[in-house]
Design a protein around this motif. Structure first.
Motif, PDB file in Angstrom:
ATOM      1  N   LYS A 292      58.774 155.686  64.965  1.00  0.00           N
ATOM      2  CA  LYS A 292      59.052 154.538  64.094  1.00  0.00           C
ATOM      3  C   LYS A 292      58.130 154.503  62.885  1.00  0.00           C
ATOM      4  CE  LYS A 292      60.996 151.652  67.772  1.00  0.00           C
ATOM      5  NZ  LYS A 292      60.879 150.395  68.547  1.00  0.00           N
ATOM      6  N   HIS A 293      56.872 154.878  63.062  1.00  0.00           N
ATOM      7  CA  HIS A 293      55.940 154.809  61.945  1.00  0.00           C
ATOM      8  C   HIS A 293      56.104 156.042  61.041  1.00  0.00           C
ATOM      9  CE1 HIS A 293      52.343 154.371  59.560  1.00  0.00           C
ATOM     10  NE2 HIS A 293      52.177 153.154  60.080  1.00  0.00           N
ATOM     11  N   PRO A 294      56.330 155.862  59.763  1.00  0.00           N
ATOM     12  CA  PRO A 294      56.612 156.993  58.865  1.00  0.00           C
ATOM     13  C   PRO A 294      55.495 158.023  58.769  1.00  0.00           C
ATOM     14  CG  PRO A 294      56.271 154.944  57.617  1.00  0.00           C
ATOM     15  CD  PRO A 294      56.397 154.567  59.054  1.00  0.00           C
ATOM     16  N   ILE A 295      54.224 157.579  58.833  1.00  0.00           N
ATOM     17  CA  ILE A 295      53.107 158.530  58.754  1.00  0.00           C
ATOM     18  C   ILE A 295      53.063 159.405  60.000  1.00  0.00           C
ATOM     19  CG2 ILE A 295      50.595 158.776  58.700  1.00  0.00           C
ATOM     20  CD1 ILE A 295      51.711 158.016  56.037  1.00  0.00           C
ATOM     21  N   LEU A 296      53.229 158.789  61.158  1.00  0.00           N
ATOM     22  CA  LEU A 296      53.227 159.538  62.415  1.00  0.00           C
ATOM     23  C   LEU A 296      54.398 160.510  62.446  1.00  0.00           C
ATOM     24  CD1 LEU A 296      51.675 159.822  65.038  1.00  0.00           C
ATOM     25  CD2 LEU A 296      53.130 158.062  66.047  1.00  0.00           C
TER      26      LEU A 296
END
Length: 322
Positions: A28-32
């Motif tokens: 869900k998190h774009p950086i991850l």
């Protein structure tokens, strides 16, 4: 023989695996997500999942691959990739497969989380195979990785490390994943215990040989050939088979290594001393011994075309050095 030619019959299967790996890393998190995706777009040989797919065909009467085998291959590659992320942080490697590592591209915190995320993802998919025996054996791999890293960290620049110590550490860091994945493939195929054990031993000895050759290449190859910084083992105080054999032969190496060299000039001086011994040759002989054990296991029990691929893989591993 080039790896692409060796695994030509698996080309469609590997393409399918690559597509599924992109789905597995959905976060869900774009950086991850970006950090994880960065890992799977850098290529890689896909040796581990290829072995699983070959064994799946060998152990199936219809010579086809079940959905569970595909998932195991994806899980294995995910675990392997997660371990590389953490290895690169510990070894402070700036490049991997010719491009910047995750911690160099993002930062160390993101890299640690990305590695943890991939381990967690793989654990979730293992559980969803609904096979307790496979869950146990693959989960142990992650424990072994940590054990191997701790052992390596406690023996940095230790000139008294033995070949036996090195082999044990190499099992934890590399061979355990291949061995356990091979056995898990046979378990999913409902093979008998003897066959499961045969594939486990094949994977173990193949994995040890692969690590030994990799450690030789760290000394003999250049950065552009390795896809990562050369001499990284010595820089980090990790004494590998060629270094251990060299120290046994030339006692002067003790004092140079124990001084914990950290500049290029000192490291290259030590490497040149190592090349003047029989350390590299003895390490290759050791790798060949493990390859021969792996080949013998397959030759004694399996006669099909796919079994020949497992044998040829041993030749490929030794050819990496030549």
């Amino acid at each position: 023989m080039k790896l692409q030619k060796l695994f030509l019959s698996l080309e469609n299967d590997i393409n399918k695996l690559n597509a599924n790996l992109q789905k597995i890393i959905g976060a869900k998190h774009p950086i991850l997500y970006a950090a994880a995706k960065h890992l799977f777009t850098t290529g890689g040989k896909k040796i581990r999942p290829s072995i699983i797919l070959i064994i799946a065909k060998i152990t199936n009467e219809q010579n086809n691959i079940q959905a569970e085998h595909y998932r195991l291959a994806e899980i294995t590659e995910t675990i392997h990739t997660a371990s590389l992320v953490h290895d690169d942080i510990i070894d402070d490697c700036d490049t991997r497969r010719g491009i910047e590592t995750v911690h160099s591209t993002f930062n160390t915190k993101i890299a640690v989380l990305a590695g943890d995320f991939l381990f967690a993802k793989s654990s979730w998919y293992i559980a969803n195979l609904n096979n307790l025996e496979v869950v146990k054996i693959i989960s142990k791999v992650i424990i072994d990785f940590a054990e191997g890293e701790i052992r390596q960290g406690l023996t940095n620049f230790d000139t008294f490390i033995t070949i036996e110590d090195y082999i044990e550490k190499s099992f934890y860091k590399t061979a355990t994943l291949i061995a356990c994945s091979c056995k898990a493939t046979a378990i999913l195929s409902k093979c008998d215990k003897d066959t499961q054990n045969d594939f486990y031993l094949y994977g173990k000895h193949l994995g040890l040989a692969f690590q030994i050759i990799d450690d030789i290449l760290d000394i003999t190859s250049k950065k552009d050939e390795l896809g990562k910084p050369a001499y990284s083992d010595l820089k980090n105080g990790n004494l590998t088979a060629p270094l251990i054999f060299a120290v046994e032969e030339n006692k002067q190496l003790y004092k140079f290594i124990e001084q914990e060299p950290n500049n290029t000039q000192d490291i290259e001086y030590i490497i040149n001393m190592v090349k003047q011994t029989h350390g590299i040759e003895k390490a290759k002989d050791l790798a060949e011994e493990h390859i021969q054990v792996a080949i013998q296991i397959i030759q004694n029990k399996f006669k099909c075309q796919n079994a020949k691929l497992l044998i040829l893989l041993g030749d490929y591993i030794l050819d990496r050095f030549n």
